[in-house]
Design a protein around this motif. Structure first.
Motif, PDB file in Angstrom:
ATOM      1  N   GLN A  67     -16.384   4.507  20.149  1.00  0.00           N
ATOM      2  CA  GLN A  67     -17.183   4.850  21.327  1.00  0.00           C
ATOM      3  C   GLN A  67     -16.396   5.769  22.271  1.00  0.00           C
ATOM      4  N   MET A  68     -15.103   5.502  22.404  1.00  0.00           N
ATOM      5  CA  MET A  68     -14.251   6.354  23.256  1.00  0.00           C
ATOM      6  C   MET A  68     -14.248   7.793  22.739  1.00  0.00           C
ATOM      7  N   ARG A  69     -14.193   7.960  21.430  1.00  0.00           N
ATOM      8  CA  ARG A  69     -14.207   9.319  20.867  1.00  0.00           C
ATOM      9  C   ARG A  69     -15.529  10.022  21.179  1.00  0.00           C
ATOM     10  N   LYS A  70     -16.606   9.252  21.179  1.00  0.00           N
ATOM     11  CA  LYS A  70     -17.914   9.835  21.528  1.00  0.00           C
ATOM     12  C   LYS A  70     -17.920  10.268  22.996  1.00  0.00           C
ATOM     13  N   ALA A  75     -17.751  14.646  27.027  1.00  0.00           N
ATOM     14  CA  ALA A  75     -17.034  15.319  28.121  1.00  0.00           C
ATOM     15  C   ALA A  75     -16.745  16.781  27.767  1.00  0.00           C
ATOM     16  N   ARG A  76     -16.393  16.996  26.514  1.00  0.00           N
ATOM     17  CA  ARG A  76     -16.017  18.331  26.044  1.00  0.00           C
ATOM     18  C   ARG A  76     -17.255  19.229  25.885  1.00  0.00           C
ATOM     19  N   THR A 352      -9.108  13.012  30.901  1.00  0.00           N
ATOM     20  CA  THR A 352      -9.600  14.194  30.184  1.00  0.00           C
ATOM     21  C   THR A 352     -10.084  13.794  28.783  1.00  0.00           C
ATOM     22  N   ALA A 353     -10.854  14.696  28.183  1.00  0.00           N
ATOM     23  CA  ALA A 353     -11.355  14.449  26.823  1.00  0.00           C
ATOM     24  C   ALA A 353     -10.196  14.256  25.843  1.00  0.00           C
ATOM     25  N   ALA A 358      -6.737  10.479  22.710  1.00  0.00           N
ATOM     26  CA  ALA A 358      -5.413   9.870  22.540  1.00  0.00           C
ATOM     27  C   ALA A 358      -5.488   8.350  22.682  1.00  0.00           C
ATOM     28  N   VAL A 359      -6.261   7.869  23.670  1.00  0.00           N
ATOM     29  CA  VAL A 359      -6.411   6.414  23.857  1.00  0.00           C
ATOM     30  C   VAL A 359      -7.071   5.790  22.618  1.00  0.00           C
TER      31      VAL A 359
END
Length: 552
Positions: A67-70, A75-76, A352-353, A358-359
């Protein structure tokens, strides 16, 4: 983690299609601004100072690396390359174009996310302790109960148009890290003498224009009756809450007007019609929701592994980070790690995206792909092996997440303020940055010890300034931005509201005012005494005298 079933997916999918059509009609001029407003608010879309703002729900602050990657992708692709984590454990995009919002919602639906009920006069995102499920002092994991509340409250037809917005927080630990005392309803997990699980129910807390600490309306509510009792509370509020004045519409005003005894009696009365009814939770219902929150496949690990002790001997900076940014875990050999979003020069809560990606990578490499958003606007990796802490720290430093300031003065809670929000009287981000820059010396910060500094750009108190040990509130004085200082607020088990120390200050004076406040603390503190304890012991007068002596 809870996973959508077929019904969840269908509801969210239908909502996206519905909003896509509503947006099309609005952009085509078929819906007026007034007609579109309630429709966009139902989907978490605000019109802010410069652009729309989309608030995405992160139920009880719990989400996955997937979900974080989405969120990073959104954002990007649709925003300016960053997002903002809020004090409600949600995430906001500050610059989406209105015509793209249906596409964003469709992308969110692909990963079991949405923006439903992140706005409007309904039950908002239920919040809890960001360390739920892993905290060493936990009596019971509150997350299954949060999910039960979420499913009950989402699209509940009876509570879609309450007198005002409504917030519920649940705490399952000895220390209340969910700020339950300042929510419309605060639920604290307790066990009675027979070992049965239930809830202590607090009602009528809240910040904003009229800050109030909640009051206990029930000492012990058996778990199976949770939803029927919540129904009763909300029905009483829905019926008697004021709709004629939005500043007096929150449940806290109603509880004060009725008295807590009068309010509790009305709730008991209403509950008699609901108790043991259809919404009573059966053992198998509770077990069903609990089944989504099972512990991951932990390894059996020795405490204090050699990788950890060797790194501690070699790196004093690593030791400092361990002390401030990691938490005891209920599983031996693991720690929960706080990734600080409070690096000096970065608005608190912004990410940031690239950092989001990274997280997500850290969550997979050093945990089980799980991430938490804390209401203090930091992120948490809940399950890190002690032997991996040094490697994680090294990576976190590269990405700007390793500021060892958790719980210290510069770990500020701060709303977006006048830079973004149309409601704000004053900017908050530059003030936060000025304080961070003035107090950038880590040795000094550590000597000062635990200080919660909270900052709001207006009376709506999105930055929780009332419960900061030091609170800052932006006020408008003849079109100029000024700042009021409060002292003595706190969250947790001894929740209290800060008191205004006197007349407000110009923005440029705030760092100096802080110097004086902290100078009094250093001069007057007793051995081992935290800032809030000194304030409670000596009162506000010494601080006032120091601050205003040369100021006027």
């Amino acid at each position: 983690m809870y996973r959508y079933n077929e019904v969840d997916a269908r509801i969210v999918g239908e909502r996206v299609a519905q909003f896509r059509d509503q947006t099309r009609r609005f952009l085509a001029g078929e819906l007026s601004e007034e007609e579109f407003r309630p429709l966009r608010l139902m989907n978490g879309l605000y019109i802010q100072r410069h652009a729309p703002m989309l608030r995405v729900a992160i139920p009880y602050g719990h989400f996955s690396s997937h979900q974080m990657r989405k969120l990073a992708h959104i954002a990007r692709t649709y925003d300016k390359g960053y997002a903002h984590f809020t004090t409600r454990q949600n995430v906001q995009f500050n610059w989406p174009a209105l015509e793209n919002v249906p596409d964003i919602l469709a992308e969110l639906a692909d990963v079991e996310m949405h923006a439903i009920q992140t706005s409007g006069n309904c039950v908002r995102n239920t919040t809890t302790d960001a360390f739920a499920g892993v905290a060493a002092d936990e009596l019971l994991d509150p997350r299954p109960w949060c999910e039960i509340i979420r499913q009950w409250s989402t699209l509940h037809p009876e509570f879609a148009y309450l007198p005002r917005k409504f917030k519920i927080a649940v705490s399952g630990s000895l220390e209340d890290r969910a700020a339950t005392w300042v929510h419309d309803i605060g639920l604290q997990v307790v066990r009675n003498a027979d070992g049965e699980v239930g809830f202590r129910v607090l009602v009528g807390g809240g910040l904003g224009r009229t800050p109030v600490i909640g009051e206990q309306v029930r000492e012990f509510l058996p778990g199976e009756h949770l939803l029927t009792y919540l129904d009763a509370v909300l029905r009483v509020y829905n019926r008697f809450g004021r709709r004629d004045n939005k500043y007096k519409a929150r449940i806290k005003i109603l509880v004060k007007a009725m008295t807590v005894e009068g309010f509790a009696a009305k709730v008991e009365d209403e509950w008699q019609h609901l108790k043991d009814g259809a919404a009573t939770l059966r053992a198998q219902d509770i077990a069903h929701f609990a089944s989504f929150f099972t512990a991951p496949a932990y390894e059996v690990l020795p405490p204090h592994p050699v990788e950890l002790t060797a790194a501690m001997d070699a790196q004093p900076a690593f030791v400092r980070w361990l002390e401030r940014n990691t938490r005891a875990h209920r599983q031996p050999g693991y720690r929960a790690v706080v990734l600080s979003l409070k690096k000096t020069g970065v608005p608190p809560g912004d990410i940031t995206a690239e950092q989001m990606d990274a997280v997500a990578g850290m969550a997979e490499r050093f945990g089980f792909g799980e991430i938490r958003a804390a209401h203090e606007q930091n992120l948490i990796l809940p399950d890190v092996r002690e032997q991996d802490l040094f490697a994680l720290w090294t990576l976190a430093r590269e990405w700007g997440f390793a500021t060892p300031n958790i719980g210290l003065l510069t770990d500020m809670i701060c709303c977006p303020g006048g830079d973004f929000c149309g409601l704000a009287n004053a900017k908050s981000i530059p003030v936060a940055e000025a304080i961070q820059r003035r107090f950038d010396d880590l040795d000094y910060l550590h000597d000062l010890g635990e200080i919660d500094c909270n900052l709001s750009g207006c009376i709506n108190a999105c930055g929780h300034h009332h419960i900061g040990h030091i609170g800052i509130l932006g006020v408008d004085k003849n079109g100029e931005e000024w700042y009021q200082i409060t002292l003595g607020g706190s969250q947790g088990n001894l929740a209290s509201l800060g008191k205004v120390i006197g007349p407000s200050f110009a923005q440029a004076d705030i760092p100096e005012v802080f110097e004086k406040i902290l100078g009094v603390y250093i001069a007057r503190r007793q051995a081992g005494e935290r800032f809030i304890e000194t304030v409670r012991r000596i009162g506000l007068v010494p601080f006032k005298e120091s601050v205003y002596a040369q100021h006027h």
